[in-house]
Design a protein around this motif. Structure first.
Motif, PDB file in Angstrom:
ATOM      1  N   GLU A 127       0.979  -1.086  -0.020  1.00 56.98           N
ATOM      2  CA  GLU A 127      -0.141   0.024   0.111  1.00 56.98           C
ATOM      3  C   GLU A 127       0.779   1.153  -0.017  1.00 56.98           C
ATOM      4  O   GLU A 127       0.514   2.161  -0.754  1.00 56.98           O
ATOM      5  CB  GLU A 127      -1.024   0.220   1.128  1.00 56.98           C
ATOM      6  N   GLN A 128       1.876   1.222   0.748  1.00 55.33           N
ATOM      7  CA  GLN A 128       2.880   2.387   0.989  1.00 55.33           C
ATOM      8  C   GLN A 128       3.519   2.669  -0.431  1.00 55.33           C
ATOM      9  O   GLN A 128       3.431   3.939  -0.877  1.00 55.33           O
ATOM     10  CB  GLN A 128       3.898   2.013   2.253  1.00 55.33           C
ATOM     11  N   ARG A 129       4.027   1.437  -1.033  1.00 55.76           N
ATOM     12  CA  ARG A 129       4.952   1.709  -2.152  1.00 55.76           C
ATOM     13  C   ARG A 129       3.891   2.130  -3.261  1.00 55.76           C
ATOM     14  O   ARG A 129       4.328   2.905  -4.146  1.00 55.76           O
ATOM     15  CB  ARG A 129       5.711   0.419  -2.451  1.00 55.76           C
ATOM     16  N   ALA A 130       2.738   1.596  -3.319  1.00 54.76           N
ATOM     17  CA  ALA A 130       1.927   1.861  -4.341  1.00 54.76           C
ATOM     18  C   ALA A 130       1.409   3.177  -4.668  1.00 54.76           C
ATOM     19  O   ALA A 130       1.092   3.948  -5.635  1.00 54.76           O
ATOM     20  CB  ALA A 130       0.595   0.845  -4.425  1.00 54.76           C
ATOM     21  N   ALA A 131       1.429   3.770  -3.142  1.00 56.05           N
ATOM     22  CA  ALA A 131       0.926   5.232  -3.265  1.00 56.05           C
ATOM     23  C   ALA A 131       1.829   6.269  -3.845  1.00 56.05           C
ATOM     24  O   ALA A 131       1.453   7.345  -4.202  1.00 56.05           O
ATOM     25  CB  ALA A 131       0.696   5.713  -1.674  1.00 56.05           C
ATOM     26  N   ASP A 132       3.112   5.727  -4.058  1.00 53.98           N
ATOM     27  CA  ASP A 132       4.119   6.411  -4.562  1.00 53.98           C
ATOM     28  C   ASP A 132       4.321   6.221  -5.920  1.00 53.98           C
ATOM     29  O   ASP A 132       4.791   6.954  -6.767  1.00 53.98           O
ATOM     30  CB  ASP A 132       5.390   6.287  -3.515  1.00 53.98           C
ATOM     31  N   CYS A 133       4.099   5.025  -6.252  1.00 56.65           N
ATOM     32  CA  CYS A 133       4.258   4.318  -7.525  1.00 56.65           C
ATOM     33  C   CYS A 133       3.271   3.593  -8.171  1.00 56.65           C
ATOM     34  O   CYS A 133       3.112   2.429  -7.799  1.00 56.65           O
ATOM     35  CB  CYS A 133       5.674   3.639  -7.892  1.00 56.65           C
ATOM     36  N   GLN A 134       2.287   3.993  -8.947  1.00 55.58           N
ATOM     37  CA  GLN A 134       1.253   3.573  -9.234  1.00 55.58           C
ATOM     38  C   GLN A 134       1.191   2.581 -10.455  1.00 55.58           C
ATOM     39  O   GLN A 134       0.300   1.633 -10.739  1.00 55.58           O
ATOM     40  CB  GLN A 134      -0.135   4.425  -9.361  1.00 55.58           C
ATOM     41  N   TYR A 135       2.278   2.768 -11.362  1.00 59.22           N
ATOM     42  CA  TYR A 135       1.952   1.820 -12.574  1.00 59.22           C
ATOM     43  C   TYR A 135       3.187   1.101 -12.685  1.00 59.22           C
ATOM     44  O   TYR A 135       4.219   1.487 -12.216  1.00 59.22           O
ATOM     45  CB  TYR A 135       1.916   3.146 -13.622  1.00 59.22           C
ATOM     46  N   PHE A 136       2.908   0.056 -13.662  1.00 55.43           N
ATOM     47  CA  PHE A 136       3.928  -0.604 -14.067  1.00 55.43           C
ATOM     48  C   PHE A 136       3.387  -1.522 -15.350  1.00 55.43           C
ATOM     49  O   PHE A 136       2.420  -1.585 -15.546  1.00 55.43           O
ATOM     50  CB  PHE A 136       4.665  -1.774 -12.836  1.00 55.43           C
ATOM     51  N   VAL A 137       4.505  -2.175 -15.849  1.00 49.97           N
ATOM     52  CA  VAL A 137       4.420  -3.052 -17.041  1.00 49.97           C
ATOM     53  C   VAL A 137       4.973  -4.370 -16.822  1.00 49.97           C
ATOM     54  O   VAL A 137       6.244  -4.663 -16.185  1.00 49.97           O
ATOM     55  CB  VAL A 137       4.915  -2.579 -18.427  1.00 49.97           C
ATOM     56  N   ILE A 138       4.185  -5.555 -17.045  1.00 51.88           N
ATOM     57  CA  ILE A 138       4.633  -6.926 -16.850  1.00 51.88           C
ATOM     58  C   ILE A 138       4.297  -7.614 -18.283  1.00 51.88           C
ATOM     59  O   ILE A 138       3.471  -7.907 -18.607  1.00 51.88           O
ATOM     60  CB  ILE A 138       3.803  -7.516 -15.918  1.00 51.88           C
ATOM     61  N   PRO A 139       5.508  -8.352 -18.531  1.00 54.49           N
ATOM     62  CA  PRO A 139       5.568  -9.284 -19.689  1.00 54.49           C
ATOM     63  C   PRO A 139       4.950 -10.538 -19.310  1.00 54.49           C
ATOM     64  O   PRO A 139       5.273 -11.077 -18.439  1.00 54.49           O
ATOM     65  CB  PRO A 139       7.006  -9.469 -20.071  1.00 54.49           C
ATOM     66  N   LEU A 140       4.050 -10.946 -20.041  1.00 55.00           N
ATOM     67  CA  LEU A 140       3.225 -12.505 -19.700  1.00 55.00           C
ATOM     68  C   LEU A 140       3.759 -13.224 -20.949  1.00 55.00           C
ATOM     69  O   LEU A 140       3.388 -13.040 -21.991  1.00 55.00           O
ATOM     70  CB  LEU A 140       1.765 -12.150 -19.704  1.00 55.00           C
ATOM     71  N   TRP A 141       4.297 -14.380 -20.576  1.00 51.40           N
ATOM     72  CA  TRP A 141       4.843 -15.089 -21.417  1.00 51.40           C
ATOM     73  C   TRP A 141       3.881 -16.017 -22.114  1.00 51.40           C
ATOM     74  O   TRP A 141       3.129 -16.662 -21.560  1.00 51.40           O
ATOM     75  CB  TRP A 141       6.105 -16.048 -20.991  1.00 51.40           C
ATOM     76  N   ARG A 142       3.724 -16.311 -23.316  1.00 56.98           N
ATOM     77  CA  ARG A 142       2.912 -16.677 -24.127  1.00 56.98           C
ATOM     78  C   ARG A 142       3.621 -17.506 -25.407  1.00 56.98           C
ATOM     79  O   ARG A 142       4.230 -16.799 -26.287  1.00 56.98           O
ATOM     80  CB  ARG A 142       1.697 -16.080 -24.533  1.00 56.98           C
ATOM     81  N   GLY A 143       3.714 -18.712 -25.225  1.00 58.84           N
ATOM     82  CA  GLY A 143       4.446 -19.453 -26.554  1.00 58.84           C
ATOM     83  C   GLY A 143       5.821 -19.308 -26.559  1.00 58.84           C
ATOM     84  O   GLY A 143       6.620 -19.373 -25.609  1.00 58.84           O
ATOM     85  N   SER A 144       6.136 -18.735 -27.803  1.00 56.00           N
ATOM     86  CA  SER A 144       7.702 -18.278 -27.918  1.00 56.00           C
ATOM     87  C   SER A 144       7.822 -16.740 -27.667  1.00 56.00           C
ATOM     88  O   SER A 144       8.874 -16.381 -28.355  1.00 56.00           O
ATOM     89  CB  SER A 144       8.030 -18.771 -29.463  1.00 56.00           C
ATOM     90  N   TYR A 199       6.286 -13.065 -25.749  1.00 58.37           N
ATOM     91  CA  TYR A 199       5.317 -12.275 -24.430  1.00 58.37           C
ATOM     92  C   TYR A 199       4.450 -11.296 -25.001  1.00 58.37           C
ATOM     93  O   TYR A 199       4.817 -10.514 -26.050  1.00 58.37           O
ATOM     94  CB  TYR A 199       6.338 -11.763 -23.308  1.00 58.37           C
ATOM     95  N   THR A 200       3.338 -11.173 -24.255  1.00 60.58           N
ATOM     96  CA  THR A 200       2.441  -9.979 -24.467  1.00 60.58           C
ATOM     97  C   THR A 200       2.595  -9.008 -23.096  1.00 60.58           C
ATOM     98  O   THR A 200       2.697  -9.693 -21.997  1.00 60.58           O
ATOM     99  CB  THR A 200       1.132 -10.396 -24.659  1.00 60.58           C
ATOM    100  N   THR A 201       2.809  -7.634 -23.322  1.00 60.29           N
ATOM    101  CA  THR A 201       2.946  -7.082 -22.191  1.00 60.29           C
ATOM    102  C   THR A 201       1.455  -6.522 -21.554  1.00 60.29           C
ATOM    103  O   THR A 201       0.929  -5.960 -22.060  1.00 60.29           O
ATOM    104  CB  THR A 201       3.710  -5.558 -22.480  1.00 60.29           C
ATOM    105  N   MET A 202       1.580  -6.477 -20.317  1.00 63.57           N
ATOM    106  CA  MET A 202       0.201  -5.982 -19.543  1.00 63.57           C
ATOM    107  C   MET A 202       0.671  -4.785 -18.812  1.00 63.57           C
ATOM    108  O   MET A 202       1.775  -4.609 -18.298  1.00 63.57           O
ATOM    109  CB  MET A 202      -0.014  -6.966 -18.601  1.00 63.57           C
ATOM    110  N   PHE A 203      -0.417  -3.968 -18.672  1.00 63.62           N
ATOM    111  CA  PHE A 203      -0.298  -2.627 -18.067  1.00 63.62           C
ATOM    112  C   PHE A 203      -1.157  -2.878 -16.516  1.00 63.62           C
ATOM    113  O   PHE A 203      -2.264  -3.148 -16.701  1.00 63.62           O
ATOM    114  CB  PHE A 203      -0.797  -1.651 -18.735  1.00 63.62           C
ATOM    115  N   ALA A 204      -0.389  -2.380 -15.556  1.00 65.58           N
ATOM    116  CA  ALA A 204      -0.985  -2.459 -14.459  1.00 65.58           C
ATOM    117  C   ALA A 204      -1.042  -0.987 -13.540  1.00 65.58           C
ATOM    118  O   ALA A 204       0.055  -0.299 -13.418  1.00 65.58           O
ATOM    119  CB  ALA A 204      -0.269  -3.323 -13.349  1.00 65.58           C
TER     120      ALA A 204
END
Length: 253
Positions: A127-144, A146-151
């Motif tokens: 909660e503390q860290r999210a208040a300071d940094c709300q956004y991130f990108v995470i690669p989701l591996w699929r097959g050969s 990845y697709t990138t997810m936005f959080a």
């Protein structure tokens, strides 16, 4: 780092107990009306631009990013779904934290939802860290590849959508996966219950959703990984997506 507890194999007796103590969990997650139509723009554009995510996209060529005011607005927050609308709190309040976590996990298993739990101190760090940094990108591996997810981590919720959808539609992009945290047992049991709902099953499987949740938390709760989150939000010129791939032991494409 404390990991989310998730139990895959359960006995029929345990499953029966969890079904008795929880109710309404099979209903869809509560999303405001504007979410179902569109993720609405917030009124003050200047303030939105000041909160833009992140401030500089010079090194984002590999992601195909471009900055616009629509992109910068972020998602509208979810409306909270009370824990007592999911769980019979009175009937479990005298149980141990382990029993409550087990009941919670059992009930959500195989129902199109993700059930997990975590220690209260880790939730408050998140909660503390999210208040300071709300956004991130995470690669989701699929097959050969990845697709990138936005959080967007706006506690007590996390919202995930596809980066390509967000890039193309901005705030009109619909969430693929939403997560809610319930703190009702944080003080008495040192326990926070976590509920995930896959909004688009055609876009994201339950297994992928669970991995996304665990991975997102790892970037906020692990000190070394959190440096990448800080860089993404605060020092975008220095952010390299390949560092995220490296942290996850994924090959660079």
């Amino acid at each position: 780092m404390q990991r989310l507890t998730s139990r895959i194999l359960r006995t029929a007796a345990s499953y029966s107990t969890s079904t008795t103590l929880l109710n309404h969990a099979s209903s869809n997650c509560v999303i405001p009306k504007q979410f179902s139509r569109a993720l609405s723009l917030q009124p003050n554009l200047r303030k939105l631009q000041e909160r833009a995510i992140p401030g500089d996209f010079v090194k984002w060529g590999c992601l195909g990013f471009f900055r616009t005011s629509r992109f910068a607005t972020g998602f509208a927050p979810l409306q909270p779904k009370p824990l007592d609308s999911i769980m019979d709190i009175e009937r479990v309040k005298d149980r141990s934290a382990e029993d409550i976590a087990s009941i919670w996990d059992d009930y959500h298993l195989g129902r199109g939802h993700i059930g997990a739990s975590m220690k209260a101190n880790l939730y408050y760090l998140l909660e503390q860290r999210a208040a300071d940094c709300q956004y991130f990108v995470i690669p989701l591996w699929r097959g050969s590849g990845y697709t990138t997810m936005f959080a967007q981590v706006q506690m007590p919720h996390i919202i995930f959508t596809g980066l390509e959808d967000y890039k193309a539609r901005g705030t009109q992009a619909t969430p693929y996966f939403t997560v809610s945290y319930h703190k009702e047992f944080a003080e008495s049991k040192d326990l926070v219950l976590v509920r995930g709902d896959v909004v688009f099953t055609s876009k994201l499987s339950d297994t992928e959703a669970k991995w996304l949740l665990e991975t997102a938390q790892s970037f906020y709760l692990n000190d070394m990984r959190y440096k990448l989150v800080e860089r993404f939000n605060k020092e975008t010129r220095d952010f390299e997506f390949k560092d995220v791939l490296q942290a996850l032991d994924m090959p660079t494409m």
